[in-house]
Design an enzyme around this catalytic site. Structure first.
Site, PDB file in Angstrom:
ATOM      1  N   GLU A 256      -5.573   5.173   0.083  1.00 36.21           N
ATOM      2  CA  GLU A 256      -5.746   3.826  -0.484  1.00 36.21           C
ATOM      3  C   GLU A 256      -5.085   2.875   0.493  1.00 36.21           C
ATOM      4  OE1 GLU A 256      -7.547   3.166  -2.932  1.00 36.21           O
ATOM      5  OE2 GLU A 256      -7.772   5.099  -3.915  1.00 36.21           O
ATOM      6  N   CYS A 290      -2.650  -4.722  -2.479  1.00 35.35           N
ATOM      7  CA  CYS A 290      -3.738  -4.558  -1.510  1.00 35.35           C
ATOM      8  C   CYS A 290      -5.056  -5.083  -2.075  1.00 35.35           C
ATOM      9  CB  CYS A 290      -3.841  -3.119  -1.034  1.00 35.35           C
ATOM     10  SG  CYS A 290      -3.836  -1.956  -2.339  1.00 35.35           S
ATOM     11  N   GLU A 387      -4.377  -8.914   6.699  1.00 35.36           N
ATOM     12  CA  GLU A 387      -3.861  -9.034   5.334  1.00 35.36           C
ATOM     13  C   GLU A 387      -2.482  -9.703   5.405  1.00 35.36           C
ATOM     14  OE1 GLU A 387      -3.166  -5.107   3.765  1.00 35.36           O
ATOM     15  OE2 GLU A 387      -3.740  -5.730   1.752  1.00 35.36           O
TER      16      GLU A 387
END
Ligand code: SIN
Length: 488
Positions: A256, A290, A387
């Site tokens: 993930e 996330c 990110e």
């Protein structure tokens, strides 16, 4: 260290948990409260030897655990769920103390995490195989589903009370055992969960926790041949490195990884719902998830009203120690997280973005950062590609649907995306065109234990949660039974 008064002794652990025993180690590392910078615990640091001992314990415990009837494993998992719920308040405090998130968010995470034990307690009883139509009248063909064996888990600091159950619950439900390396910023949550697991009846060796360095613990989990499956949540960069290491023993992997979530707000969106949903996805956990919005694309006709309404709501957010009443935003996890926000903002402003609100370190000091809205963002900026993992909301203007979808998909990531529109045809068109594992339509909150969580492209491999979640911990065995003579 001194245990805070509000945390009962059975939930406060600073040692390794291996084979049902709490054990010290040659060295310790400090755990800090990000709101104050104070050291709150000195946790034992496991090394290669301790990790190997935990793997040996998990290997020894696995056959008996897998041999228990599914109903018996389910009963233990459900007791674990019940104990987490019964201890929600002190667990939430542990989480806020070591992670920084507001207590209300910490409480929500405790229930979200517990729910994975509840869900997978039921799934343990539904691990079905197949009976395959045979190609010969003296043969019977079956596909069995069996536990893969010892699993290594490496979990992040942003949702320790949810990410550990999201991995441990399906693994144990399937009949696997686990060695967990929790993030070094948040080991206390993992150790508290282990204590409740033991109280729920999880046998010694079935669930082991080894805090310590990535170089020692993480690397051993990724390379030891006794570990058959590695499950990791964290950055794409680290996921790629673990994948390379795990390739030596061809481990099954669940990864993930990072996201770069787009939000698409169309002219026909309900403005209030779009602003509320954007805040939910952008500012949850101070922007450190996330699935957080990282790029907010707003159509020209609603753009100015959206920016003004969002900025007003963001400017009104109260910052402070997560344990204090009424706080909406806590500190970021550390100084590096603050530096990344600053770097993204400076780059964006240098390339033409405008700070609408926020934009700098907060007067509270430490790792507190002002929730920020930037207008005039473009794809030339760092923030479009990386990110941020912090409370910075960059707004991009677009003209039409095709442009918005193309911009949203212009990334190597593919974890979560969000769409705000009241047009039903558009919901289908855009929902299907987005290259993402999770798409929220008219909502910024999608996470649920019964739904598959996971990414496309470089956001990962595999799914957690839902009926798909347990598949990751199972192997298939084809059984071909010959010599079955006909009746009579
Ligand atoms: C994550 O950031 O990986 C967790 C977010 C969630 O489960 O909602």
């Amino acid at each position: 260290m001194t245990r805070p008064e509000a945390i009962p002794a059975p939930l406060w652990h600073e040692n390794l948990y291996i084979d049902g025993h709490w054990q010290a180690a040659a060295s310790r590392f400090a755990v800090h409260n990000p709101a104050t910078g104070a050291v709150i615990a000195e946790v034992a640091s496991g090394g290669v030897a301790e990790t190997e001992a935990a793997i040996a314990a998990a290997q020894a415990a696995q056959p008996a655990w897998a041999a228990q009837p599914a109903k018996a494993r389910a009963a233990i998992l459900r007791r674990w769920h019940d104990l987490i719920v019964a201890n929600a308040e002190p667990l939430a405090r542990i989480l806020t103390l070591e992670q920084g998130k507001p207590l209300a968010e910490a409480r929500a995470e405790i229930f979200y995490g517990a729910a994975f034990f509840d869900w997978f307690a039921d799934e343990a009883k539904r691990i079905y195989g197949d009976v395959i139509p045979s190609y010969a009248d003296d043969r019977r063909l079956l596909a069995l589903r069996q536990p893969i064996g010892v699993c290594g888990a490496i979990t992040p600091w942003n949702f320790p009370m949810a990410m550990i159950p999201r991995k441990a619950a399906p693994a144990l439900a399937a009949g696997c055992t686990m060695v967990l390396k929790p993030a070094s910023a948040t080991p206390l949550s993992a150790l508290a969960l282990a204590a409740l697991g033991e109280a729920a009846g999880v046998p010694a060796g079935v669930f082991n926790v080894v805090p310590g360095s990535a170089a020692a613990v993480g690397n051993t989990l990724a390379t030891d041949p006794r570990v058959k499956k590695l499950t990791f949540t964290g950055s794409t960069e680290v996921g790629r490195a673990l994948m390379a290491r795990a390739s030596g023993t061809i481990k099954k992997l669940s990864l993930e990884l990072g996201g770069n979530a787009p939000v698409l707000v169309f002219d026909d969106a309900d403005l209030d719902a779009a602003v509320a949903g954007t805040i939910a996805t952008k500012f949850r956990n101070m922007g450190q998830t996330c699935v957080c919005a990282n790029r907010i694309y707003v159509q020209a006709g609603i753009h100015d009203r959206f920016v003004a309404t969002l900025a007003a709501a963001v400017a009104a957010m109260r910052l402070g120690d997560g344990l204090a009443q009424g706080v909406a935003q806590g500190p970021l996890i550390d100084a590096d997280a603050v530096a990344k926000c600053e770097r993204h903002i400076a780059d964006a402003v240098a390339k033409g973005a405008r700070i609408v609100t926020g934009g700098k370190r907060h007067a509270l000091g430490g790792s507190f950062f002002e929730p920020t809205v930037l207008a005039g963002a473009t794809h030339a900026m760092l923030i479009a590609a990386e990110e941020t993992f912090g409370p910075v909301a960059p707004i991009f203007r677009f003209e039409d649907e095709a442009e918005a979808v193309a911009l949203a998909n212009a990334t190597e990531y593919g974890l979560a995306a969000y769409v705000f529109t009241t047009n039903h045809a558009r919901i289908w068109r855009v929902g299907e065109a987005l290259e993402y594992g999770i798409v929220g339509i008219n909502t910024g909150a999608t996470s649920y234990e019964g739904a598959p969580f996971g990414g496309w492209k470089e956001s990962g491999i595999g799914r957690e949660g839902g009926r798909q979640g347990i598949e990751e911990f199972l192997e298939t065995k084809y059984l071909c039974i010959a010599g079955i003579s006909p009746l009579g």
